[in-house]
Design an enzyme around this catalytic site. Structure first.
Site, mmCIF file in Angstrom:
data_model
loop_
_atom_site.group_PDB
_atom_site.id
_atom_site.type_symbol
_atom_site.label_atom_id
_atom_site.label_comp_id
_atom_site.label_asym_id
_atom_site.label_seq_id
_atom_site.Cartn_x
_atom_site.Cartn_y
_atom_site.Cartn_z
ATOM 1 N N ASP A 5 26.100 15.844 14.865
ATOM 2 C CA ASP A 5 25.204 16.592 13.969
ATOM 3 C C ASP A 5 25.725 16.411 12.534
ATOM 4 O O ASP A 5 26.844 16.853 12.230
ATOM 5 C CB ASP A 5 25.220 18.078 14.389
ATOM 6 N N ALA A 39 25.603 19.585 7.019
ATOM 7 C CA ALA A 39 26.737 20.122 6.248
ATOM 8 C C ALA A 39 27.885 19.136 6.064
ATOM 9 O O ALA A 39 28.918 19.502 5.495
ATOM 10 C CB ALA A 39 27.263 21.438 6.840
ATOM 11 N N ALA A 40 27.708 17.882 6.499
ATOM 12 C CA ALA A 40 28.778 16.894 6.261
ATOM 13 C C ALA A 40 28.978 16.706 4.749
ATOM 14 O O ALA A 40 30.114 16.629 4.264
ATOM 15 C CB ALA A 40 28.421 15.566 6.920
ATOM 16 N N GLY A 41 27.863 16.673 4.023
ATOM 17 C CA GLY A 41 27.960 16.536 2.565
ATOM 18 C C GLY A 41 28.631 17.757 1.940
ATOM 19 O O GLY A 41 29.361 17.639 0.953
ATOM 20 N N ASP A 42 28.402 18.918 2.513
ATOM 21 C CA ASP A 42 29.038 20.141 1.991
ATOM 22 C C ASP A 42 30.543 20.126 2.273
ATOM 23 O O ASP A 42 31.347 20.538 1.434
ATOM 24 C CB ASP A 42 28.389 21.378 2.622
ATOM 25 N N ARG A 88 30.843 18.198 15.160
ATOM 26 C CA ARG A 88 30.488 19.485 15.795
ATOM 27 C C ARG A 88 29.098 19.912 15.352
ATOM 28 O O ARG A 88 28.635 19.509 14.301
ATOM 29 C CB ARG A 88 31.508 20.555 15.391
ATOM 30 N N ASN A 146 21.932 30.488 3.533
ATOM 31 C CA ASN A 146 20.755 30.494 4.418
ATOM 32 C C ASN A 146 21.147 30.783 5.852
ATOM 33 O O ASN A 146 22.271 30.501 6.263
ATOM 34 C CB ASN A 146 20.095 29.101 4.470
ATOM 35 N N ASN A 157 23.859 11.909 -2.339
ATOM 36 C CA ASN A 157 23.848 10.869 -1.310
ATOM 37 C C ASN A 157 22.924 9.764 -1.819
ATOM 38 O O ASN A 157 22.344 9.875 -2.901
ATOM 39 C CB ASN A 157 23.471 11.428 0.066
ATOM 40 N N GLY A 168 25.366 26.146 -0.699
ATOM 41 C CA GLY A 168 26.392 26.837 -1.468
ATOM 42 C C GLY A 168 27.407 27.503 -0.558
ATOM 43 O O GLY A 168 28.627 27.317 -0.698
ATOM 44 N N ALA A 169 26.910 28.276 0.406
ATOM 45 C CA ALA A 169 27.810 28.996 1.313
ATOM 46 C C ALA A 169 28.635 28.008 2.132
ATOM 47 O O ALA A 169 29.831 28.236 2.385
ATOM 48 C CB ALA A 169 26.993 29.909 2.225
ATOM 49 N N ASN A 170 28.024 26.905 2.552
ATOM 50 C CA ASN A 170 28.776 25.904 3.321
ATOM 51 C C ASN A 170 29.938 25.347 2.493
ATOM 52 O O ASN A 170 31.053 25.175 2.994
ATOM 53 C CB ASN A 170 27.870 24.732 3.734
ATOM 54 N N GLU A 175 19.941 24.359 -4.495
ATOM 55 C CA GLU A 175 19.070 25.243 -3.704
ATOM 56 C C GLU A 175 18.846 26.594 -4.387
ATOM 57 O O GLU A 175 18.298 27.501 -3.781
ATOM 58 C CB GLU A 175 19.639 25.435 -2.296
HETATM 59 O O1 RIB Z 1 23.638 21.023 3.648
HETATM 60 C C1 RIB Z 1 23.231 21.649 4.826
HETATM 61 C C2 RIB Z 1 22.448 22.889 4.544
HETATM 62 O O2 RIB Z 1 21.247 22.541 3.933
HETATM 63 C C3 RIB Z 1 22.060 23.679 5.760
HETATM 64 O O3 RIB Z 1 23.058 24.598 6.142
HETATM 65 C C4 RIB Z 1 20.754 24.317 5.380
HETATM 66 O O4 RIB Z 1 20.846 25.691 5.152
HETATM 67 C C5 RIB Z 1 20.295 23.573 4.143
HETATM 68 O O5 RIB Z 1 20.319 24.343 3.068
#
Ligand code: RIB
Length: 304
Positions: free
Chosen positions: A243, A246-249, A282, A11, A186, A41-43, A140
């Site tokens: 912030d 994306a911590a979970g990613d 960050r 995204n 989570n 996914g990308a994260n 997603e």
């Molecule tokens: O996990 C964080 C992500 O969730 C964000 O980057 C946003 O795109 C949402 O999909």
């Protein structure tokens, strides 16, 4: 080098900083605006690549300029995007994110091209996807696609780590969980999936549905592991969050890399906690994901 596959979303994130999260019906001033590459996914793909894995990403972007930008960012992060397809008639996935002082966020996600990641795409990429030791999945992309893929995986390889995010109600969640080695909700996701209000009971409810292990990501509290009859807590790292996006990613990327390197699960969770904590220090999704040396430094510092 160890190899991870990630099938999931990508995204463009539109991020507004606010003093506090708005209430329904409220109009309030934002403090700043920024645009970052994201998508769960990308994260996770970028997280694993920065931590030292060889990563292939599988998914779809739209025919818009965001699609090009998102692919370029993945490529710049050494993620293989050869199997990513473009949907010319669809926009790329978008997320609208509000981040409050202290790091808490809310996310509204519009799937766009991610909604076109369908079973026939899985058929086209399956052989490449199976080359990996670890497969990372999130929610997603359409649920039937994930169910289709899980049913087609060989029994023992790759190790499947499913992040059931964003949260789904119990009723809508009917994936074949017996092919999921580790699920990483989570607290909110765990409670939504099971209808329980207690981490241990909720974790055990998921185990009874055939998942190998449950790791509940608990933000600054770290993580809880529920496996067999045991329930263990792995405390989080002390950082100053700005912030939490994306911590979970970052956690899932860290978990995948540590496991693929052969670390025991307990050590892998500590690794993942460190990666997740660093990502909160960050701003933005992909810009916040830590490099391997940062994770190692945090682990060393906390061992002293
Ligand atoms: O996990 C964080 C992500 O969730 C964000 O980057 C946003 O795109 C949402 O999909």
């Amino acid at each position: 080098m160890l190899w991870c596959s990630v099938l999931g979303s990508v995204n463009m994130d539109f991020v507004v900083e606010v003093e506090r999260l708005p209430s329904p019906g409220e109009t309030m001033p934002g403090l700043s605006f920024a645009r970052y590459p994201g998508g769960k996914g990308a994260n996770q793909a970028v997280a694993a690549a920065r931590l030292g894995a060889r990563v292939s990403f599988f998914g779809k972007v739209g025919g818009d300029t965001f699609g090009e930008e998102l692919l370029r960012t993945l490529h710049e992060n050494k993620v293989n995007v050869e199997a990513v397809e473009r949907e010319p008639s669809s926009p790329s996935g978008i997320a609208f994110i509000s981040v409050a002082q202290g790091g808490e966020n809310t996310i509204i996600y519009v799937p766009g091209a991610n909604a076109h990641v369908n079973p026939s795409y899985v058929d086209r990429v399956l052989a490449k996807l199976l080359a990996a030791e670890i497969l990372l999945l999130q929610l997603e992309i359409p649920l039937p696609t994930i169910a289709y893929l899980l049913k087609r995986l060989p029994r023992d390889r790759p190790v499947v780590i499913l992040d059931p995010a964003p949260a789904l109600p119990q009723k809508g969640f009917n994936l074949p969980l017996t092919r999921v080695d580790i699920i990483t909700p989570n607290r909110g996701e765990l409670f939504a999936l099971t209808g329980e209000k207690d981490v241990e009971r909720a974790g055990k409810a998921l185990l009874s549905r055939g998942v190998g292990r449950v790791i509940c990501k608990a933000g600054k509290e770290g993580a809880f592991l529920i496996e067999g009859s045991s329930f263990r807590h792995f405390p989080g790292f002390c950082v100053d969050p700005v912030d939490t996006t994306a911590a979970g990613d970052a956690f899932n990327g860290g978990l995948a890399v540590a496991l693929a390197e052969g670390k025991p699960l307990e050590e892998a969770i500590i690794w993942a906690n460190a990666a997740g904590a660093l990502a909160t220090t960050r701003k933005g999704a992909q810009p916040s994901l830590p490099q391997r040396k940062e994770v190692e430094a945090l682990l060393q510092k906390s061992a002293r």
